[in-house]
Write a protein that holds these residues in place. Structure first.
Motif, short mmCIF file in Angstrom:
data_model
loop_
_atom_site.label_atom_id
_atom_site.label_comp_id
_atom_site.label_asym_id
_atom_site.label_seq_id
_atom_site.Cartn_x
_atom_site.Cartn_y
_atom_site.Cartn_z
N LYS A 331 43.30 3.46 78.50
CA LYS A 331 44.22 2.48 77.94
C LYS A 331 43.75 0.86 78.26
N LEU A 332 42.64 0.90 78.83
CA LEU A 332 42.39 -0.76 79.02
C LEU A 332 42.35 -1.47 77.85
N ASP A 333 42.17 -1.24 76.61
CA ASP A 333 42.09 -1.87 75.50
C ASP A 333 43.69 -2.54 75.15
N ILE A 334 44.57 -1.84 75.76
CA ILE A 334 45.97 -2.42 75.53
C ILE A 334 46.04 -3.89 76.32
N LEU A 335 45.07 -3.92 76.97
CA LEU A 335 45.30 -5.07 78.04
C LEU A 335 44.50 -6.42 77.35
N ASP A 336 43.43 -5.88 76.29
CA ASP A 336 42.74 -6.78 75.39
C ASP A 336 43.78 -8.14 75.16
N GLY A 337 43.00 -9.16 75.36
CA GLY A 337 43.56 -10.47 74.68
C GLY A 337 44.54 -11.37 75.82
N PHE A 338 44.91 -10.48 76.96
CA PHE A 338 45.88 -11.21 77.70
C PHE A 338 45.01 -12.41 78.32
N ASP A 339 45.74 -13.74 78.71
CA ASP A 339 45.08 -14.74 79.47
C ASP A 339 44.86 -14.15 80.80
N THR A 340 45.96 -13.85 81.52
CA THR A 340 45.94 -13.38 82.65
C THR A 340 46.46 -12.07 83.05
N ILE A 341 46.10 -11.09 83.99
CA ILE A 341 46.74 -9.79 84.02
C ILE A 341 46.70 -9.79 85.43
N LYS A 342 48.05 -9.17 85.73
CA LYS A 342 48.32 -9.06 87.28
C LYS A 342 48.29 -7.84 87.72
N VAL A 343 47.91 -7.92 89.15
CA VAL A 343 47.77 -6.46 89.66
C VAL A 343 48.66 -6.42 90.79
N CYS A 344 49.16 -5.49 91.30
CA CYS A 344 50.03 -5.36 92.49
C CYS A 344 49.12 -5.10 93.53
N VAL A 345 48.92 -5.90 94.69
CA VAL A 345 48.21 -5.57 96.05
C VAL A 345 48.98 -5.10 97.00
N GLY A 346 50.14 -5.55 96.91
CA GLY A 346 51.20 -5.06 98.13
C GLY A 346 52.38 -5.42 97.86
N TYR A 347 53.25 -5.03 98.79
CA TYR A 347 54.69 -5.05 98.74
C TYR A 347 55.34 -6.18 99.80
N ARG A 348 56.62 -6.86 99.31
CA ARG A 348 57.08 -7.53 100.48
C ARG A 348 58.42 -6.65 100.46
N LEU A 349 58.76 -6.28 101.77
CA LEU A 349 59.87 -5.48 102.04
C LEU A 349 60.80 -6.28 103.26
N GLY A 351 61.22 -9.50 104.05
CA GLY A 351 60.62 -10.32 104.67
C GLY A 351 59.11 -9.73 105.36
N ARG A 352 58.72 -8.76 105.18
CA ARG A 352 57.47 -8.30 105.83
C ARG A 352 56.47 -8.03 104.60
N GLU A 353 55.20 -7.85 104.97
CA GLU A 353 54.27 -7.53 103.90
C GLU A 353 53.96 -6.10 104.22
N ILE A 354 53.86 -4.93 103.12
CA ILE A 354 53.58 -3.88 103.60
C ILE A 354 52.58 -3.34 102.69
N ASP A 355 51.51 -2.37 102.84
CA ASP A 355 50.60 -2.01 102.00
C ASP A 355 50.82 -0.55 101.35
N HIS A 356 51.97 0.10 101.50
CA HIS A 356 52.22 1.38 101.06
C HIS A 356 53.59 1.45 100.39
N LEU A 357 53.92 2.49 99.69
CA LEU A 357 55.34 2.80 99.17
C LEU A 357 55.97 3.58 100.35
N PRO A 358 57.35 3.01 100.83
CA PRO A 358 57.78 3.43 101.99
C PRO A 358 58.69 4.76 101.30
N ALA A 359 58.87 5.69 102.25
CA ALA A 359 59.56 6.88 102.05
C ALA A 359 61.01 6.87 101.33
N SER A 360 61.90 5.79 102.18
CA SER A 360 63.08 5.75 101.84
C SER A 360 63.63 5.28 100.40
#
Ligand code: IMP
Length: 430
Positions: A331-349, A351-360
């Motif tokens: 479904k790459l085609d669904i993103l056709d025509g957007f000026d900007t596309i965002k991708v989530c590269v990490g989380y803030r939890l 006040g800290r930055e983390i690189d994974h989904l915590p289990a809780s």
């Protein structure tokens, strides 16, 4: 030649149907190994649309063996109905092309009722299930009181098994202030269904090991997605089975070495149906637009899917929990025509930055996405069949996703049409 497992790398609905169908053409055997008729695949073959929930996709193709493994929870009524529907479309389903594990646990109407009751009674956490009885059936399996397919072949001992099951369920019914179930009614229903489902019964573990040894190509068809896994998903907002690739072996009785290549399917954005955390969910018109363009409505329940940006943190985690070798990006085609596309590269939890989904559960609800913004593209990717057909920015987006998730794109799907696929690496080549 490698046997291939296909798993959803997000929360399900990644477009597995098309990819599995594309791969099943090259397979000899197609196996379901978890879940039940909560799944929904739409296949379009030679202009004919087939809707499958419980049966493996291979069943609609002549000469393929379709197998339902022990890891599946089998609603015998749903099975009979699906077989009838497909027969009316000219698909022949017999012992020659469908086998079901003798040790698969059954979903009964009482499971469906309990599923719906829990979802509506307000007495527990609302999960937003498909109300097919999946969770309650797995509970009975693990609770060692399930009726299994093989029990329908031994009607003399069935009443005692039903009594044991009802000792549990009628206690629940009394707790809900509801009338108790009748053992006779359940027996009569199962006895009537038995001759219609038993012809497909087999010792699937042995059959599949024989096929494997004979050098047949096996395709393991996962349902739902890795983030709905009972352990590795967003618990308790998950399904009740293991949806990660490791289950392919356990769910049909083969050893882990039977799996040669793990293909994860991921959408170029993210969707989810039902309740539960969804860090990149969009509540604005962009989310609406993605939903409309992507026709994001459930095949089984018709529910509107929640939509959001691609979450590389989640897919990176799935790549690791399922040992994904390559991704089919859909479904790459669904993103056709957007000026900007965002991708989530990490989380803030907190006040800290983390690189994974915590289990809780609490932490999963609190994480906030850290986005990277990627320039969109103005041309169309719809129907592209080679990299040369893609706008340069679209290729950049795909390459960035590969980098972030730590897995290469093996297939790129650019429309629901099976031939609108860019093949980078054939998973059966290992
Ligand atoms: P259940 O599998 O019916 O118990 O539902 C549990 C959760 O899994 C709910 O959030 C459902 O929406 C989700 N779910 C189950 N099957 C599918 C599927 O095939 N695609 C996407 N989500 C699913």
């Amino acid at each position: 030649m490698a046997n291939v497992v296909v798993v959803g790398a997000q929360w399900g609905d990644e477009g597995k149907g098309k990819i599995v169908d594309w791969l099943s053409e090259q397979a000899d055997v197609v196996v379901r190994f978890q879940g039940g008729h909560n799944a929904g695949h739409t296949l379009v073959i030679d202009g004919e649309t087939y809707k499958l929930s419980l049966l493996p996709s291979g069943v609609v193709r002549p000469g393929k063996l379709a197998v339902i493994g022990n890891g599946v929870v089998l609603d015998p009524q749903a099975l009979v109905d699906e077989i009838e529907r497909l027969s009316a479309q000219g698909v022949s389903i017999t012992h020659d092309n469908l086998r079901i594990a003798d040790n698969a646990s059954l979903i009964l109407p009482l499971h469906r009722e309990l599923d719906a009751l829990r979802e509506t009674s307000g007495s527990g956490t609302k999960i937003g299930t498909t109300r097919r009885g999946i969770g309650p059936a797995y509970e009975d399996k693990v609770g060692r009181r399930a009726i299994r397919l093989m029990d329908l072949a031994d009607l003399d001992s069935l009443p005692a098994k039903i009594e044991r099951l009802l000792a549990h369920h009628n206690a629940l019914r009394r707790g809900f202030g509801l009338e108790e179930f009748s053992a006779t009614a359940i027996y009569d229903e199962l006895a009537a269904l038995a001759p219609r489902v038993l012809p497909y019964m087999d010792a699937v573990w042995r059959l599949l090991d024989d096929e494997r040894r004979a050098g047949k190509r096996i395709l393991f068809e996962g349902a739902q997605g890795a983030l709905l896994d009972i352990d590795h998903g967003t618990y308790p907002f998950v399904t009740s089975s293991h949806t990660v690739a490791g289950q392919a072996a356990t769910g049909c009785g083969l050893g882990p070495k039977a799996i040669g290549y793990v293909l994860g399917i991921a959408k170029a954005y993210t969707t989810r149906v039902g309740e539960g955390p969804f860090p990149t969910e969009l509540f604005d018109e962009t989310g609406e637009l993605i939903g409309q363009r992507g026709r994001e409505f459930g095949v089984v329940t018709g529910r509107k899917r929640r939509c959001g940006w691609f979450d590389a943190v989640l897919v990176r985690q799935t790549v690791r929990t399922s040992g994904i070798d390559g991704i089919a990006l859909t479904k790459l085609d669904i993103l056709d025509g957007f000026d900007t596309i965002k991708v989530c590269v990490g989380y803030r939890l907190d006040g800290r930055e983390i690189d994974h989904l915590p289990a809780s559960q609490g932490a999963q609800a609190r994480v906030e996405p850290i986005y990277e913004e990627i320039e969109g593209w103005s041309g169309s990717t719809a129907g592209a069949r080679s990299w040369a057909d893609l706008p340069a920015q679209a290729i950049k987006y795909v390459r960035r996703i590969e980098e972030l998730i730590g897995a290469p794109v093996a297939l790129l799907s650019t429309s629901p049409e099976r031939d609108d696929t860019i093949l980078v690496h054939n998973p059966f080549e290992g």
